[in-house]
Design a protein around this motif. Structure first.
Motif, PDB file in Angstrom:
ATOM      1  N   GLY A  76      18.312   1.973   6.654  1.00  0.00           N
ATOM      2  CA  GLY A  76      19.573   2.711   6.370  1.00  0.00           C
ATOM      3  C   GLY A  76      20.750   2.754   7.151  1.00  0.00           C
ATOM      4  O   GLY A  76      20.958   1.718   7.795  1.00  0.00           O
ATOM      5  N   ALA A  77      21.328   3.990   7.308  1.00  0.00           N
ATOM      6  CA  ALA A  77      22.453   4.224   8.079  1.00  0.00           C
ATOM      7  C   ALA A  77      22.025   4.147   9.791  1.00  0.00           C
ATOM      8  O   ALA A  77      22.747   4.097  10.411  1.00  0.00           O
ATOM      9  N   GLY A  78      20.802   4.307  10.152  1.00  0.00           N
ATOM     10  CA  GLY A  78      20.071   4.330  11.396  1.00  0.00           C
ATOM     11  C   GLY A  78      20.047   3.236  11.803  1.00  0.00           C
ATOM     12  O   GLY A  78      20.276   1.948  11.317  1.00  0.00           O
ATOM     13  N   TRP A  79      19.369   3.172  13.155  1.00  0.00           N
ATOM     14  CA  TRP A  79      19.056   2.122  13.958  1.00  0.00           C
ATOM     15  C   TRP A  79      17.555   2.090  13.766  1.00  0.00           C
ATOM     16  O   TRP A  79      16.917   2.663  14.159  1.00  0.00           O
ATOM     17  N   ASP A  80      17.228   0.556  13.075  1.00  0.00           N
ATOM     18  CA  ASP A  80      15.814   0.332  12.933  1.00  0.00           C
ATOM     19  C   ASP A  80      15.438  -0.839  13.779  1.00  0.00           C
ATOM     20  O   ASP A  80      16.085  -1.798  13.841  1.00  0.00           O
ATOM     21  N   GLU A  81      14.138  -0.761  14.340  1.00  0.00           N
ATOM     22  CA  GLU A  81      13.707  -1.964  15.087  1.00  0.00           C
ATOM     23  C   GLU A  81      12.277  -1.910  14.896  1.00  0.00           C
ATOM     24  O   GLU A  81      11.337  -1.221  15.226  1.00  0.00           O
ATOM     25  N   PRO A  82      11.687  -2.983  14.360  1.00  0.00           N
ATOM     26  CA  PRO A  82      10.298  -3.348  14.377  1.00  0.00           C
ATOM     27  C   PRO A  82       9.739  -3.751  15.799  1.00  0.00           C
ATOM     28  O   PRO A  82      10.398  -4.308  16.649  1.00  0.00           O
ATOM     29  N   SER A  83       8.353  -3.404  16.165  1.00  0.00           N
ATOM     30  CA  SER A  83       8.025  -3.845  17.184  1.00  0.00           C
ATOM     31  C   SER A  83       6.572  -4.776  17.212  1.00  0.00           C
ATOM     32  O   SER A  83       6.750  -5.643  18.156  1.00  0.00           O
ATOM     33  N   ALA A  84       5.882  -4.698  16.357  1.00  0.00           N
ATOM     34  CA  ALA A  84       4.737  -5.334  16.253  1.00  0.00           C
ATOM     35  C   ALA A  84       4.076  -5.500  14.761  1.00  0.00           C
ATOM     36  O   ALA A  84       4.393  -4.610  13.840  1.00  0.00           O
ATOM     37  N   MET A  85       3.515  -6.587  14.426  1.00  0.00           N
ATOM     38  CA  MET A  85       2.745  -6.667  13.164  1.00  0.00           C
ATOM     39  C   MET A  85       1.137  -7.051  13.541  1.00  0.00           C
ATOM     40  O   MET A  85       1.054  -7.966  14.378  1.00  0.00           O
ATOM     41  N   ALA A  86       0.534  -6.863  12.447  1.00  0.00           N
ATOM     42  CA  ALA A  86      -1.112  -7.419  12.611  1.00  0.00           C
ATOM     43  C   ALA A  86      -1.352  -7.480  11.191  1.00  0.00           C
ATOM     44  O   ALA A  86      -0.981  -6.744  10.168  1.00  0.00           O
ATOM     45  N   VAL A  87      -2.550  -8.519  11.051  1.00  0.00           N
ATOM     46  CA  VAL A  87      -2.894  -8.745   9.635  1.00  0.00           C
ATOM     47  C   VAL A  87      -4.328  -8.142   9.611  1.00  0.00           C
ATOM     48  O   VAL A  87      -5.091  -8.724  10.625  1.00  0.00           O
ATOM     49  N   THR A  88      -4.764  -7.720   8.656  1.00  0.00           N
ATOM     50  CA  THR A  88      -6.189  -7.112   8.584  1.00  0.00           C
ATOM     51  C   THR A  88      -7.035  -8.038   8.127  1.00  0.00           C
ATOM     52  O   THR A  88      -6.440  -9.342   7.383  1.00  0.00           O
ATOM     53  N   SER A  89      -8.252  -8.145   8.103  1.00  0.00           N
ATOM     54  CA  SER A  89      -9.297  -9.140   7.374  1.00  0.00           C
ATOM     55  C   SER A  89      -9.118  -9.340   6.005  1.00  0.00           C
ATOM     56  O   SER A  89      -9.469 -10.063   5.297  1.00  0.00           O
ATOM     57  N   ALA A  90      -8.672  -8.231   5.455  1.00  0.00           N
ATOM     58  CA  ALA A  90      -8.507  -8.038   3.841  1.00  0.00           C
ATOM     59  C   ALA A  90      -7.129  -8.641   3.246  1.00  0.00           C
ATOM     60  O   ALA A  90      -6.512  -8.773   2.374  1.00  0.00           O
ATOM     61  N   GLY A  91      -6.239  -9.070   4.562  1.00  0.00           N
ATOM     62  CA  GLY A  91      -4.951  -9.668   4.179  1.00  0.00           C
ATOM     63  C   GLY A  91      -3.798  -8.725   4.150  1.00  0.00           C
ATOM     64  O   GLY A  91      -2.618  -8.978   3.753  1.00  0.00           O
ATOM     65  N   ASP A  92      -3.981  -7.500   4.582  1.00  0.00           N
ATOM     66  CA  ASP A  92      -2.738  -6.386   4.552  1.00  0.00           C
ATOM     67  C   ASP A  92      -2.050  -6.501   5.831  1.00  0.00           C
ATOM     68  O   ASP A  92      -2.655  -6.958   6.891  1.00  0.00           O
ATOM     69  N   VAL A  93      -0.778  -6.398   5.946  1.00  0.00           N
ATOM     70  CA  VAL A  93       0.024  -6.630   6.843  1.00  0.00           C
ATOM     71  C   VAL A  93       0.371  -5.090   7.459  1.00  0.00           C
ATOM     72  O   VAL A  93       0.851  -4.141   6.782  1.00  0.00           O
ATOM     73  N   LEU A  94       0.067  -4.700   8.599  1.00  0.00           N
ATOM     74  CA  LEU A  94       0.324  -3.546   9.592  1.00  0.00           C
ATOM     75  C   LEU A  94       1.581  -3.743  10.203  1.00  0.00           C
ATOM     76  O   LEU A  94       1.702  -4.794  10.926  1.00  0.00           O
ATOM     77  N   TRP A  95       2.571  -2.885  10.323  1.00  0.00           N
ATOM     78  CA  TRP A  95       3.660  -3.111  10.971  1.00  0.00           C
ATOM     79  C   TRP A  95       4.115  -1.712  11.566  1.00  0.00           C
ATOM     80  O   TRP A  95       3.914  -0.672  11.006  1.00  0.00           O
ATOM     81  N   THR A  96       4.783  -1.876  12.921  1.00  0.00           N
ATOM     82  CA  THR A  96       5.012  -0.666  13.363  1.00  0.00           C
ATOM     83  C   THR A  96       6.259  -1.063  14.248  1.00  0.00           C
ATOM     84  O   THR A  96       6.739  -1.984  14.506  1.00  0.00           O
ATOM     85  N   GLY A  97       7.029   0.099  14.497  1.00  0.00           N
ATOM     86  CA  GLY A  97       8.263   0.051  15.352  1.00  0.00           C
ATOM     87  C   GLY A  97       9.034   1.497  15.321  1.00  0.00           C
ATOM     88  O   GLY A  97       8.279   2.524  15.191  1.00  0.00           O
ATOM     89  N   PHE A  98      10.303   1.607  15.393  1.00  0.00           N
ATOM     90  CA  PHE A  98      10.942   2.891  15.750  1.00  0.00           C
ATOM     91  C   PHE A  98      12.301   2.818  14.896  1.00  0.00           C
ATOM     92  O   PHE A  98      12.731   1.874  14.496  1.00  0.00           O
TER      93      PHE A  98
END
Length: 125
Positions: A76-98
């Motif tokens: 949105g209007a703020g400052w967004d920054e992803p930091s890391a991703m990982a994929v589970t054995s089920a194929g889901d993507v986990l995503w983190t940042g600030f």
């Protein structure tokens, strides 16, 4: 085989043209998911998307040959920054940042609690 791709925004709205990939993770069958931040509009191969005037998040799926599978932007209007991703054995993507603004990953808006907040998200490509 080998391949390479150059990616960036369609219209240089930001003077410094700040685009950055911050993480890549294998999904399955030699396909990949990439995340980073971008200003403005982009087209990574799936049609133009407008991510707005501020630094926002993108997620991009690539095939084994580097072809576009999917892409989305969030922010949105703020400052967004992803930091890391990982994929589970089920194929889901986990995503983190600030972020220092509201975010909506499709499950409802997350309102900021302070100046910069951590986000955690899970999705299936």
């Amino acid at each position: 085989g080998r391949w390479s791709r150059g990616l960036g925004d369609v219209y240089k709205r930001q003077a410094d043209g700040d685009e950055k990939a911050t993480a890549i993770a294998p999904i399955a069958d030699d396909t990949w998911v990439v995340t980073g931040h971008i200003y403005g509009s982009f087209d990574f191969g799936g049609g133009e998307q407008d991510c707005g005037e501020s630094r926002n998040l993108f997620v991009l799926g690539l095939s084994a040959s580097g072809e576009h599978l999917f892409s989305r932007c969030y922010g949105g209007a703020g400052w967004d920054e992803p930091s890391a991703m990982a994929v589970t054995s089920a194929g889901d993507v986990l995503w983190t940042g600030f972020s220092n603004g509201a975010l909506d990953f499709g499950g409802g808006e997350l309102s900021p609690a302070g100046s910069y907040d951590i986000f955690l998200a899970k999705f299936r490509p």
